[in-house]
Motif scaffolding. Sequence first.
Motif, PDB file in Angstrom:
ATOM      1  N   ILE A  18      35.416  28.411  33.937  1.00 52.08           N
ATOM      2  CA  ILE A  18      34.336  27.685  34.620  1.00 52.08           C
ATOM      3  C   ILE A  18      33.143  27.633  33.670  1.00 52.08           C
ATOM      4  CG2 ILE A  18      32.674  27.854  36.526  1.00 52.08           C
ATOM      5  CD1 ILE A  18      34.985  29.047  38.202  1.00 52.08           C
ATOM      6  N   ARG A  19      32.437  26.521  33.654  1.00 52.97           N
ATOM      7  CA  ARG A  19      31.310  26.354  32.735  1.00 52.97           C
ATOM      8  C   ARG A  19      30.327  27.531  32.892  1.00 52.97           C
ATOM      9  NH1 ARG A  19      29.528  22.422  29.707  1.00 52.97           N
ATOM     10  NH2 ARG A  19      30.923  20.883  30.604  1.00 52.97           N
ATOM     11  N   PRO A  20      29.940  28.135  31.784  1.00 53.63           N
ATOM     12  CA  PRO A  20      29.025  29.279  31.858  1.00 53.63           C
ATOM     13  C   PRO A  20      27.564  28.873  32.083  1.00 53.63           C
ATOM     14  CG  PRO A  20      29.610  28.847  29.570  1.00 53.63           C
ATOM     15  CD  PRO A  20      30.362  27.846  30.413  1.00 53.63           C
ATOM     16  N   ASP A  21      26.739  29.875  32.307  1.00 58.14           N
ATOM     17  CA  ASP A  21      25.284  29.709  32.366  1.00 58.14           C
ATOM     18  C   ASP A  21      24.686  30.744  31.424  1.00 58.14           C
ATOM     19  OD1 ASP A  21      25.186  27.897  34.781  1.00 58.14           O
ATOM     20  OD2 ASP A  21      26.084  29.663  35.723  1.00 58.14           O
ATOM     21  N   ALA A  41      22.518  22.735  26.413  1.00 54.43           N
ATOM     22  CA  ALA A  41      22.890  21.731  27.419  1.00 54.43           C
ATOM     23  C   ALA A  41      24.357  21.335  27.280  1.00 54.43           C
ATOM     24  CB  ALA A  41      21.981  20.508  27.293  1.00 54.43           C
ATOM     25  N   LYS A  42      24.880  21.409  26.066  1.00 55.17           N
ATOM     26  CA  LYS A  42      26.276  21.051  25.835  1.00 55.17           C
ATOM     27  C   LYS A  42      27.235  22.107  26.402  1.00 55.17           C
ATOM     28  CE  LYS A  42      29.423  19.924  22.153  1.00 55.17           C
ATOM     29  NZ  LYS A  42      29.780  20.388  20.830  1.00 55.17           N
ATOM     30  N   GLN A  43      26.810  23.353  26.358  1.00 53.36           N
ATOM     31  CA  GLN A  43      27.698  24.446  26.749  1.00 53.36           C
ATOM     32  C   GLN A  43      27.523  24.917  28.188  1.00 53.36           C
ATOM     33  OE1 GLN A  43      27.760  27.823  24.147  1.00 53.36           O
ATOM     34  NE2 GLN A  43      28.687  26.598  22.527  1.00 53.36           N
ATOM     35  N   CYS A  44      26.275  24.985  28.610  1.00 50.74           N
ATOM     36  CA  CYS A  44      25.960  25.691  29.859  1.00 50.74           C
ATOM     37  C   CYS A  44      25.545  24.739  30.970  1.00 50.74           C
ATOM     38  CB  CYS A  44      24.817  26.678  29.618  1.00 50.74           C
ATOM     39  SG  CYS A  44      25.273  27.984  28.478  1.00 50.74           S
ATOM     40  N   ALA A 293      37.991  42.733  22.116  1.00 51.38           N
ATOM     41  CA  ALA A 293      38.203  43.833  23.058  1.00 51.38           C
ATOM     42  C   ALA A 293      39.465  43.613  23.890  1.00 51.38           C
ATOM     43  CB  ALA A 293      36.993  43.964  23.968  1.00 51.38           C
ATOM     44  N   ASP A 294      40.232  42.587  23.529  1.00 49.04           N
ATOM     45  CA  ASP A 294      41.458  42.248  24.243  1.00 49.04           C
ATOM     46  C   ASP A 294      41.189  42.043  25.734  1.00 49.04           C
ATOM     47  OD1 ASP A 294      44.073  41.616  24.389  1.00 49.04           O
ATOM     48  OD2 ASP A 294      44.834  43.669  24.350  1.00 49.04           O
ATOM     49  N   ALA A 295      40.115  41.326  26.016  1.00 50.38           N
ATOM     50  CA  ALA A 295      39.681  41.169  27.407  1.00 50.38           C
ATOM     51  C   ALA A 295      39.295  39.713  27.714  1.00 50.38           C
ATOM     52  CB  ALA A 295      38.505  42.104  27.680  1.00 50.38           C
ATOM     53  N   LEU A 296      40.033  38.770  27.150  1.00 49.25           N
ATOM     54  CA  LEU A 296      39.719  37.360  27.414  1.00 49.25           C
ATOM     55  C   LEU A 296      39.797  37.051  28.912  1.00 49.25           C
ATOM     56  CD1 LEU A 296      41.487  35.539  24.433  1.00 49.25           C
ATOM     57  CD2 LEU A 296      39.027  35.728  24.862  1.00 49.25           C
ATOM     58  N   ASP A 297      40.632  37.795  29.615  1.00 45.66           N
ATOM     59  CA  ASP A 297      40.777  37.555  31.058  1.00 45.66           C
ATOM     60  C   ASP A 297      39.514  37.946  31.839  1.00 45.66           C
ATOM     61  OD1 ASP A 297      41.349  40.230  30.325  1.00 45.66           O
ATOM     62  OD2 ASP A 297      42.374  40.573  32.234  1.00 45.66           O
ATOM     63  N   LYS A 298      38.590  38.644  31.195  1.00 44.94           N
ATOM     64  CA  LYS A 298      37.351  39.054  31.887  1.00 44.94           C
ATOM     65  C   LYS A 298      36.158  38.177  31.505  1.00 44.94           C
ATOM     66  CE  LYS A 298      38.663  42.669  34.311  1.00 44.94           C
ATOM     67  NZ  LYS A 298      39.928  43.080  33.778  1.00 44.94           N
ATOM     68  N   LEU A 299      36.380  37.251  30.583  1.00 44.98           N
ATOM     69  CA  LEU A 299      35.261  36.442  30.075  1.00 44.98           C
ATOM     70  C   LEU A 299      34.620  35.590  31.167  1.00 44.98           C
ATOM     71  CD1 LEU A 299      33.608  35.378  27.629  1.00 44.98           C
ATOM     72  CD2 LEU A 299      35.361  33.610  27.356  1.00 44.98           C
ATOM     73  N   GLU A 300      35.429  34.905  31.945  1.00 41.50           N
ATOM     74  CA  GLU A 300      34.893  33.975  32.930  1.00 41.50           C
ATOM     75  C   GLU A 300      33.992  34.684  33.945  1.00 41.50           C
ATOM     76  OE1 GLU A 300      36.796  30.328  35.243  1.00 41.50           O
ATOM     77  OE2 GLU A 300      37.547  32.235  35.974  1.00 41.50           O
ATOM     78  N   GLN A 301      34.408  35.859  34.342  1.00 38.76           N
ATOM     79  CA  GLN A 301      33.605  36.583  35.325  1.00 38.76           C
ATOM     80  C   GLN A 301      32.216  36.886  34.775  1.00 38.76           C
ATOM     81  OE1 GLN A 301      35.353  40.197  36.846  1.00 38.76           O
ATOM     82  NE2 GLN A 301      33.616  40.492  38.233  1.00 38.76           N
ATOM     83  N   PHE A 302      32.188  37.320  33.524  1.00 39.32           N
ATOM     84  CA  PHE A 302      30.932  37.689  32.866  1.00 39.32           C
ATOM     85  C   PHE A 302      30.069  36.461  32.576  1.00 39.32           C
ATOM     86  CE2 PHE A 302      28.620  38.304  28.851  1.00 39.32           C
ATOM     87  CZ  PHE A 302      27.898  39.458  29.113  1.00 39.32           C
ATOM     88  N   SER A 303      30.697  35.389  32.106  1.00 40.30           N
ATOM     89  CA  SER A 303      29.917  34.245  31.612  1.00 40.30           C
ATOM     90  C   SER A 303      29.595  33.231  32.711  1.00 40.30           C
ATOM     91  CB  SER A 303      30.682  33.533  30.495  1.00 40.30           C
ATOM     92  OG  SER A 303      31.872  32.956  31.007  1.00 40.30           O
ATOM     93  N   SER A 304      30.400  33.206  33.779  1.00 41.68           N
ATOM     94  CA  SER A 304      30.289  32.079  34.702  1.00 41.68           C
ATOM     95  C   SER A 304      30.213  32.454  36.183  1.00 41.68           C
ATOM     96  CB  SER A 304      31.497  31.141  34.504  1.00 41.68           C
ATOM     97  OG  SER A 304      31.781  30.962  33.138  1.00 41.68           O
ATOM     98  N   LEU A 305      30.575  33.685  36.533  1.00 40.71           N
ATOM     99  CA  LEU A 305      30.609  34.052  37.957  1.00 40.71           C
ATOM    100  C   LEU A 305      29.536  35.072  38.354  1.00 40.71           C
ATOM    101  CD1 LEU A 305      34.496  34.439  38.479  1.00 40.71           C
ATOM    102  CD2 LEU A 305      33.087  32.385  38.692  1.00 40.71           C
ATOM    103  N   GLU A 314      25.512  28.661  43.561  1.00 39.37           N
ATOM    104  CA  GLU A 314      26.918  28.266  43.436  1.00 39.37           C
ATOM    105  C   GLU A 314      27.346  28.402  41.983  1.00 39.37           C
ATOM    106  OE1 GLU A 314      28.936  26.619  45.932  1.00 39.37           O
ATOM    107  OE2 GLU A 314      27.384  27.468  47.236  1.00 39.37           O
ATOM    108  N   VAL A 315      28.626  28.633  41.752  1.00 41.92           N
ATOM    109  CA  VAL A 315      29.093  28.593  40.368  1.00 41.92           C
ATOM    110  C   VAL A 315      29.193  27.123  39.946  1.00 41.92           C
ATOM    111  CG1 VAL A 315      30.355  30.773  40.599  1.00 41.92           C
ATOM    112  CG2 VAL A 315      31.580  28.613  40.858  1.00 41.92           C
ATOM    113  N   ASN A 316      29.229  26.872  38.645  1.00 46.88           N
ATOM    114  CA  ASN A 316      29.340  25.494  38.171  1.00 46.88           C
ATOM    115  C   ASN A 316      30.659  24.885  38.623  1.00 46.88           C
ATOM    116  OD1 ASN A 316      26.835  25.261  36.792  1.00 46.88           O
ATOM    117  ND2 ASN A 316      27.648  26.628  35.211  1.00 46.88           N
TER     118      ASN A 316
END
Length: 355
Positions: A18-21, A41-44, A293-305, A314-316
């Motif tokens: 999901i698009r980060p903020d 603006a391109k990323q977030c 850190a072998d934790a790509l599965d945790k990225l979305e939570q940190f960056s976007s949720l 709301e999330v993006n």
Amino acid sequence: MSHSPDSSQSTLSHISIIRPDDWHLHVRDGEALKSVVPFTAKQCGRAIIMPNLTPPVTTTEQAGIYRQAVLAAAGENSTFQPLMTLYLTDSTPAEEIKTAVASGIISAVKLYPAGATTNSDAGVTDIRQCYPTLEMMQKLGLPLLVHGEVTHHEIDIFDREKQFIDQRLISLAKDFPELKIVFEHITTADAADFVRESSAYIAATITAHHLLMNRNDMLVGGIKPHHYCLPVLKRETHRQALVKAAISGNNKFFMGTDSAPHSRHNKETACGCAGMFTAFAAIELYTEAFDEADALDKLEQFSSLNGPLFYGLEVNSDKITLQREKWTVPDAYQFGDDVLIPLRAGQTINWKLVS
Ligand code: DOR
Ligand code: ZN
């Protein structure tokens, strides 16, 4: 880099999230603003815009004007939303908080201890002076964003965050138990522990640079002005504690780049400014840190949720995709009528935003 990738690392070639903020961003003003806003603006979807301009953004009216400038810099077709902040001073009236909340454009108030960092001279000298204002923020649910460092000359620069917790933050959290506080750009295991152990009203942002580098990256083999920021990079054990917090899945920790552009000549000088420019590759740098850190599965939570959850937003609604692909960072970017040296200038980043 201070460490080599783990052999157990995932070999995913793409990742969609999901698009980060960006919950902590400096974009300056004037021509410089126009140079840097498009990167974010391109990323977030959104970014919390820091108010430490000269003069600082202390009123809702000023923030409204600044917001229009940020929107204009993002471009007509952009859906990027700047979330504005007010700069807290010893004399910010409680009334201003009412105005800020009623405006609907102010997302938080920023506390800079006077003298702590870039353009913090007008910051708070005595937090007790601000108690009526903080009372109003607590009542109206407006978060306080904290630059958590004490500024006394006798306190070692590497200890200033820990001292801030002990001398200021513990009592602040006790006096305002329902004030939402974001402990900004945390750099120590002490800060991560404090946030983890405190109430749900207290969260923290973590920068990509503090996840990727330790103080050796600033001081070993020659002093690196482009790796100087505040709070300053810390020792490796602290970096590891930050990574652990970021990938933990705990919703109190979220992305805030603290991308802080300064012109090349203001960095490469006898008294260089603090700040790293990372906005051009914000999500790529975080992805690299999570991948290591072998934790790509945790990225979305940190960056976007986690950020929207804390701010009650709301999330993006759309997604971005990153590809595992090495690319070389330009030596410099235009910055108004000067240039800016990005983090990793002339070196590579392992991930690329592709859509
Ligand atoms: O490194 C930093 N740069 N830390 C801050 O707190 C402020 C920022 C800036 O505005 O340049
Ligand atoms: Zn900052």
